[in-house]
Design a protein around this motif. Sequence first.
Motif, short mmCIF file in Angstrom:
data_model
loop_
_atom_site.label_atom_id
_atom_site.label_comp_id
_atom_site.label_asym_id
_atom_site.label_seq_id
_atom_site.Cartn_x
_atom_site.Cartn_y
_atom_site.Cartn_z
N ALA A 174 20.05 4.32 -5.05
CA ALA A 174 19.49 3.51 -6.12
C ALA A 174 18.09 3.03 -5.76
N ARG A 175 17.26 2.87 -6.81
CA ARG A 175 15.87 2.45 -6.64
C ARG A 175 15.77 1.13 -5.88
N ARG A 176 16.55 0.14 -6.24
CA ARG A 176 16.50 -1.17 -5.58
C ARG A 176 16.84 -1.04 -4.11
N LYS A 177 17.82 -0.24 -3.80
CA LYS A 177 18.25 -0.07 -2.42
C LYS A 177 17.13 0.54 -1.58
N ILE A 178 16.43 1.52 -2.11
CA ILE A 178 15.32 2.14 -1.38
C ILE A 178 14.24 1.10 -1.11
N GLU A 179 13.93 0.29 -2.09
CA GLU A 179 12.92 -0.75 -1.90
C GLU A 179 13.35 -1.73 -0.81
N ASP A 180 14.62 -2.08 -0.80
CA ASP A 180 15.13 -3.00 0.23
C ASP A 180 15.05 -2.37 1.62
N ILE A 181 15.44 -1.09 1.73
CA ILE A 181 15.39 -0.39 3.02
C ILE A 181 13.96 -0.31 3.52
N VAL A 182 13.04 0.05 2.65
CA VAL A 182 11.64 0.18 3.05
C VAL A 182 11.06 -1.18 3.42
N THR A 183 11.46 -2.22 2.69
CA THR A 183 11.00 -3.58 3.03
C THR A 183 11.42 -3.93 4.45
N VAL A 194 3.34 -7.95 0.38
CA VAL A 194 3.36 -8.50 -0.97
C VAL A 194 4.48 -7.89 -1.81
N ASP A 195 4.63 -6.57 -1.74
CA ASP A 195 5.64 -5.93 -2.57
C ASP A 195 5.87 -4.50 -2.12
N VAL A 196 7.05 -3.98 -2.46
CA VAL A 196 7.40 -2.57 -2.26
C VAL A 196 7.96 -2.07 -3.58
N GLU A 197 7.43 -0.97 -4.07
CA GLU A 197 7.90 -0.36 -5.32
C GLU A 197 8.26 1.10 -5.08
N PHE A 198 9.33 1.53 -5.68
CA PHE A 198 9.68 2.95 -5.68
C PHE A 198 9.92 3.33 -7.13
N LEU A 199 9.01 4.11 -7.70
CA LEU A 199 9.11 4.40 -9.11
C LEU A 199 8.63 5.81 -9.45
N ASN A 211 6.43 12.77 -10.84
CA ASN A 211 6.35 12.40 -9.42
C ASN A 211 6.94 11.02 -9.13
N TRP A 212 7.49 10.89 -7.91
CA TRP A 212 7.97 9.61 -7.39
C TRP A 212 6.92 9.03 -6.45
N TYR A 213 6.76 7.70 -6.50
CA TYR A 213 5.79 7.00 -5.66
C TYR A 213 6.47 5.85 -4.93
N LEU A 214 6.21 5.79 -3.64
CA LEU A 214 6.62 4.65 -2.83
C LEU A 214 5.34 3.88 -2.55
N ARG A 215 5.23 2.70 -3.16
CA ARG A 215 4.01 1.90 -3.03
C ARG A 215 4.31 0.62 -2.24
N VAL A 216 3.47 0.39 -1.26
CA VAL A 216 3.57 -0.79 -0.42
C VAL A 216 2.27 -1.56 -0.57
N TYR A 217 2.39 -2.83 -0.96
CA TYR A 217 1.21 -3.67 -1.16
C TYR A 217 1.15 -4.70 -0.04
N ILE A 218 0.00 -4.76 0.63
CA ILE A 218 -0.20 -5.68 1.75
C ILE A 218 -1.45 -6.52 1.51
N ASP A 219 -1.51 -7.66 2.17
CA ASP A 219 -2.67 -8.54 2.03
C ASP A 219 -2.85 -9.31 3.33
N PRO A 267 15.24 7.93 4.53
CA PRO A 267 16.13 7.25 3.58
C PRO A 267 15.95 7.69 2.12
N ILE A 268 14.95 8.51 1.85
CA ILE A 268 14.66 8.90 0.47
C ILE A 268 14.87 10.41 0.33
N SER A 269 15.80 10.78 -0.54
CA SER A 269 16.17 12.20 -0.64
C SER A 269 15.16 13.05 -1.40
#
Length: 154
Positions: free
Chosen positions: A2-11, A26-31, A36-44, A70-72
Amino acid sequence: MARRKIEDIVTEMVSPITEKNHFELVDVEFLKEGANWYLRVYIDKEGGISIDDCQLVSEALGEELDKTDPISQHYFLEVSSPGIERPLKRDKDYIKYKGEQVEVKLFQPIDGKKIFEGKLEGLLDGKISIIGSNNETLEFDRETVAVVKRTIKF
C-alpha cells in the motif's frame, strides 16, 4: 504494498540520514503521475537546502532502498526542498509558521468558495484557524482541508 505503508517505510529509512546531517525531513510521498511512479522526499534546514544536500540524501537513501528493496514497481527517486510555498502537513508546521500568510484549500466549498487566504493563527483541537483579509477569524475542520500552504506576496 500500500502507498501509505511505502511512505512509512521510507520515512523510517531516511530519518536517520536526515538527522545525521541536521536536516528536517518535511515529507515523503509515493505517487503515480501518468504512467510513472515517484518517490519524493522533501528536506529542509535553516538557511535552505542546496543541490549538494539533496544529492547527499538521494545517494544515501538510494543505497538503503537498494539493500531492502521495499518497492516492487519501477519508480523515480526525487529529493528536494519543499519550496517557499511549502504545504503544512504536521502539527509542528502550524506552530513554526504561526503568523505567516497561508492559503487554505478545501475539499468542498463553503458558500461557493474553496480557497481562503489569511494569517495563520494555528491548529487547535483539529481546527485550522486563520485571520482573513477583513480581520475575521476563519476556522476549518482539518479533515475538510485538502491543503494548507504558505504563500508569498510580492
